[in-house]
Design an enzyme around this catalytic site. Sequence first.
Site, short mmCIF file in Angstrom:
data_model
loop_
_atom_site.label_atom_id
_atom_site.label_comp_id
_atom_site.label_asym_id
_atom_site.label_seq_id
_atom_site.Cartn_x
_atom_site.Cartn_y
_atom_site.Cartn_z
N LYS A 79 1.25 -1.38 -0.22
CA LYS A 79 -0.13 -0.18 -0.24
C LYS A 79 1.44 1.65 -0.61
O LYS A 79 1.79 1.42 0.48
CB LYS A 79 -0.99 -0.05 1.21
CG LYS A 79 -2.22 1.10 1.19
CD LYS A 79 -2.90 0.84 2.41
CE LYS A 79 -3.77 2.38 2.54
NZ LYS A 79 -4.27 1.70 3.62
N SER A 154 -10.02 2.10 2.91
CA SER A 154 -9.23 2.76 2.10
C SER A 154 -8.16 1.80 1.01
O SER A 154 -7.82 2.66 0.18
CB SER A 154 -7.79 3.71 3.00
OG SER A 154 -7.35 3.14 3.23
N SER A 178 -9.73 0.10 7.36
CA SER A 178 -9.14 0.14 6.03
C SER A 178 -8.53 -1.52 5.29
O SER A 178 -8.74 -1.60 3.63
CB SER A 178 -8.42 1.10 5.34
OG SER A 178 -9.41 1.83 5.54
N1 GLN Z 1 -13.07 4.68 6.07
C1 GLN Z 1 -12.72 5.45 7.05
C2 GLN Z 1 -11.73 6.32 7.21
O1 GLN Z 1 -12.46 7.30 7.03
C3 GLN Z 1 -11.48 3.96 7.92
C4 GLN Z 1 -10.47 4.30 7.12
C5 GLN Z 1 -9.02 3.62 7.40
O2 GLN Z 1 -9.34 2.43 7.79
N2 GLN Z 1 -7.52 3.93 6.66
O3 GLN Z 1 -11.13 7.09 7.73
#
Ligand code: GLN
Length: 487
Positions: A79, A154, A178
Amino acid sequence: MTHLTDLTISDALDKLKNRDISSVELTQAHIDQIAKHDSQVQAYITVTAEKALEAAHAADTARAAGDDKPLLGIPLAMKDVLSTKGIQTTCGSQILKGYKPVFDATSVKRLYDAGMVMLGKVNMDEFAMGSSTENSGYFLTRNPWNLERVPGGSSGGSSAVVAARMAMGATGTDTGGSIRTPAAFCGLVGIKPSYGRVSRYGLVAFGSSLDQAGPMTRTVEDAARMLQVMAGYDPQDSTSMNVPVPDYLATLSGEVKSLKIGIPKEYFGAGMQPEVEKAVRDAIAWYEKAGAQLVEISLPHSEYSLSTYYIIACSEASANLARYDGIRFGARIDKGDVIETYKATRGAGFGAEVKRRIMLGTYALSAGYYDAWYGKAQAVRTLIKQDFEKAFEQVDVLMSAVVPTTAFKFGDNTEDPLQMYLADILTISVNLAGIPGMSIPCGFDNQHLPIGLQLLAPAFKEETLFRAAHAYEQAHDWHTRKPDLLQ
Ligand code: GLN
């Protein structure tokens, strides 16, 4: 003959050991797959094909000399929020375009040390803020199961490359879901380890008290192999825990008879897509048939998790993102004057969602509001954590859906940020509590989109997740199915 890109990590390791295949062949097959499918899927921000082939060659030479490191010669994707020495690390943001870290994140370094072949860096929501990868500052990544749908976020680049066989596994990071959400949307296994299990050194911070890196793979065994390498104490991360890492592979016994499974009633609320609820309930029923005991559980503070998370995550993000000023990292819009340079660089470099969160976080932390917002959120966080502690006095593992729906269409949730935040309703408390959570495939909806089952365990009990997940996986064939795109 099975195509080389269809092999699991475990199968590939067997074949490499037996000299049936070489890492160069395996790596080349993945590079060819990227050339064939990434123009459609659009998951890689950076492909390091040449470096990968060099590493594969070195892995083959090492193996010939008797080396047998745990991931020797296995091609993986990282990532783009994990620092990679000398390789562009953008965090999905234009503000870090061109930034090449001078060191590797510990989790990446450990994978290199275990012999991985790094294929490249994959797309994500900007600074990991989002649930669909639509907040990337670069491009949209498509779900290999249906190109009109999001891959989750994400870590959407990670889920897309593994589902499309453009990598054998990938790292993701999970601040509020995410790893688990994209794994669910793309029919993969994803595990968010306990907070402190995997070093955050070199993981570019979003919410420092919530972020964890973990593996995304096609099977439970592959996830166990990757986490085995990534986990463990790191003196360079003060939040890393100095506790032993069990042998995860040894815990894959297929045994669930003694398992006590809690079903949190708050996690089966209104708004669930009926096919998701059915698949999850069927999976839980399978465990009961296999001898596990089901217990209804209540997590009474669940309704506060979303608001608590967004105060804490945004507050931490507003502090963490202060360092991107056009001076120290990545892109710069030079205006001569330092303040004007900051403003221009941050104005153009950050996307709308990142700016929204910096503003929310700055507000929640400001003098006069701090106690009412941040202080209160921290107090509620403790209550959420205690809900889990109480539940785990009664059961070994909790089960629910990962997301109330399957992968949505592009644009469906982008107009209304609150609607997008709701995608995290079942994943977010886990990060607030610091416990480990896993997503495994448990079926498909009638549009042929994957559905994920979420398993949760007490802190530092990842082995319970692996054991429970592996038993289910062995009795089902969801993980062997392939997106039509690849047929
Ligand atoms: N969807 C959540 C956010 O927007 C979690 C994102 C994540 O786990 N990095 O913060």
